[in-house]
Write a protein that holds these residues in place. Structure first.
Motif, short mmCIF file in Angstrom:
data_model
loop_
_atom_site.label_atom_id
_atom_site.label_comp_id
_atom_site.label_asym_id
_atom_site.label_seq_id
_atom_site.Cartn_x
_atom_site.Cartn_y
_atom_site.Cartn_z
N LEU A 78 0.85 -1.20 0.00
CA LEU A 78 0.00 0.00 0.00
C LEU A 78 0.88 1.25 0.00
N PRO A 79 1.50 1.57 -1.12
CA PRO A 79 2.31 2.80 -1.15
C PRO A 79 1.43 4.03 -1.02
N GLY A 80 1.82 4.94 -0.15
CA GLY A 80 1.00 6.13 0.08
C GLY A 80 -0.02 5.95 1.18
N GLY A 81 -0.12 4.74 1.77
CA GLY A 81 -1.06 4.51 2.87
C GLY A 81 -2.45 4.11 2.40
N PHE A 82 -3.35 4.05 3.34
CA PHE A 82 -4.71 3.60 3.04
C PHE A 82 -5.46 4.62 2.18
N ALA A 83 -5.25 5.90 2.47
CA ALA A 83 -6.04 6.93 1.78
C ALA A 83 -5.71 7.01 0.29
N ALA A 84 -4.53 6.54 -0.12
CA ALA A 84 -4.13 6.65 -1.52
C ALA A 84 -4.63 5.49 -2.38
N GLN A 85 -5.35 4.55 -1.79
CA GLN A 85 -5.81 3.38 -2.54
C GLN A 85 -7.17 3.66 -3.19
N THR A 86 -7.48 2.86 -4.19
CA THR A 86 -8.72 3.06 -4.95
C THR A 86 -9.87 2.19 -4.44
N ILE A 87 -9.58 0.93 -4.15
CA ILE A 87 -10.64 0.02 -3.67
C ILE A 87 -10.63 0.07 -2.15
N ILE A 88 -11.39 0.97 -1.60
CA ILE A 88 -11.40 1.19 -0.16
C ILE A 88 -12.85 1.35 0.31
N GLY A 89 -13.10 0.91 1.52
CA GLY A 89 -14.43 1.04 2.10
C GLY A 89 -14.33 1.23 3.60
N THR A 90 -15.29 1.96 4.16
CA THR A 90 -15.31 2.24 5.59
C THR A 90 -16.56 1.62 6.20
N GLY A 91 -16.36 0.87 7.27
CA GLY A 91 -17.48 0.24 7.96
C GLY A 91 -17.52 0.68 9.41
N ARG A 92 -18.73 0.74 9.97
CA ARG A 92 -18.91 1.14 11.36
C ARG A 92 -19.91 0.21 12.03
N ARG A 93 -19.69 -0.01 13.31
CA ARG A 93 -20.62 -0.80 14.12
C ARG A 93 -20.39 -0.42 15.58
N LYS A 94 -21.46 0.01 16.25
CA LYS A 94 -21.36 0.52 17.63
C LYS A 94 -20.32 1.63 17.66
N CYS A 95 -19.24 1.46 18.43
CA CYS A 95 -18.19 2.48 18.50
C CYS A 95 -16.98 2.13 17.63
N ALA A 96 -17.06 1.05 16.88
CA ALA A 96 -15.92 0.58 16.09
C ALA A 96 -15.95 1.17 14.69
N ILE A 97 -14.77 1.52 14.18
CA ILE A 97 -14.62 2.05 12.83
C ILE A 97 -13.50 1.25 12.16
N ALA A 98 -13.75 0.79 10.93
CA ALA A 98 -12.77 -0.01 10.19
C ALA A 98 -12.62 0.56 8.79
N ARG A 99 -11.37 0.80 8.40
CA ARG A 99 -11.06 1.21 7.03
C ARG A 99 -10.44 0.01 6.32
N VAL A 100 -11.03 -0.36 5.19
CA VAL A 100 -10.68 -1.60 4.51
C VAL A 100 -10.17 -1.29 3.12
N VAL A 101 -9.07 -1.94 2.75
CA VAL A 101 -8.51 -1.84 1.40
C VAL A 101 -8.44 -3.23 0.81
N LEU A 102 -8.90 -3.39 -0.44
CA LEU A 102 -8.83 -4.67 -1.15
C LEU A 102 -7.79 -4.59 -2.25
N GLN A 103 -7.00 -5.65 -2.37
CA GLN A 103 -6.04 -5.79 -3.45
C GLN A 103 -6.07 -7.23 -3.94
N GLU A 104 -5.84 -7.40 -5.22
CA GLU A 104 -5.81 -8.76 -5.75
C GLU A 104 -4.69 -9.55 -5.10
N GLY A 105 -5.02 -10.77 -4.66
CA GLY A 105 -4.03 -11.59 -3.96
C GLY A 105 -4.55 -12.99 -3.73
N SER A 106 -4.14 -13.56 -2.60
CA SER A 106 -4.44 -14.97 -2.32
C SER A 106 -5.44 -15.17 -1.19
N GLY A 107 -6.00 -14.11 -0.67
CA GLY A 107 -7.00 -14.25 0.39
C GLY A 107 -6.49 -13.94 1.79
#
Length: 212
Positions: A78-107
């Motif tokens: 992830l060069p440039g960090g999470f914010a510089a990626q294209t396939i990114i999504g943010t999820g929330r539940r209760k007080c939790a926040i998760a920033r997710v990045v997907l890249q082609e790979g092996s799982g």
């Protein structure tokens, strides 16, 4: 008269007995025991605790090395960090926040620079939350997942990661919306703990009523 005769017969019988003939003059064999060996007491000065400490410290050192390796992997992927990626999504539940990045790979799933199974303590339900969006679309071995999560507990973070992965998959293709929506993976669960009320023990629990 009869008593006198009985006493005389008794004395004569006693004098006829020879005690010396009945005493045996055979030598008495003495029983000899081997000398006792001194007991060798084991020294208990060195307890076994240091070995356990060394083993625990070695395990901690190995986990630290794995964390450093995963940090290097994430930074290279992830060069440039999470914010510089294209396939990114943010999820929330209760007080939790998760920033997710997907890249082609092996799982692989890496959460806060740690393996998902280690981070979620091997809990099968929480791991299922994370993998459900990918399994729904058949991408469980096609994408690597990189997550930054904070706030709340592990259960809330796992559900926030699930929502973040589902939202990131929408950026891969808009055709993923229908199967994800049918499984309810795109719905933000807004339920939170209800606040405590004054005069009550919890949000709705009242003190026990006493009539007298």
């Amino acid at each position: 008269m009869a008593m006198a005769t009985s006493l005389s017969s008794l004395t004569s019988s006693l004098s006829s007995l020879s005690f010396s003939s009945q005493i045996s003059h055979k030598p008495v064999h003495s029983v000899s025991f081997p000398p006792l060996k001194p007991l060798a007491l084991k020294s208990t000065a060195a307890p076994k605790f240091p070995a356990l400490t060394v083993a625990a410290s070695a395990a901690v050192a190995e986990s630290e090395v794995e964390t450093v390796d995963l940090k290097k992997l994430v930074k290279t992927r992830l060069p440039g960090g999470f914010a510089a990626q294209t396939i990114i999504g943010t999820g929330r539940r209760k007080c939790a926040i998760a920033r997710v990045v997907l890249q082609e790979g092996s799982g692989k799933v890496i959460i806060n620079y740690r393996d998902a199974k280690e981070y979620l303590q091997g809990n099968p339900l929480w791991l299922q939350y994370v993998k459900t969006p990918l399994v729904t679309l058949g991408y469980e071995s096609s994408y690597d997942v990189f997550v930054k999560a904070h706030g709340g507990g592990l259960s809330g973070q796992a559900q926030a990661i699930s929502l973040g992965i589902a939202r990131a998959l929408l950026k891969v293709s808009d055709s993923h919306r229908s199967p994800l929506k049918q499984e309810g993976l795109l719905t933000r669960d807004s339920r939170v703990v209800e606040r405590k009320k004054p005069g009550l023990r919890k949000a709705r629990k009242r003190p026990q009523y006493s009539k007298r």
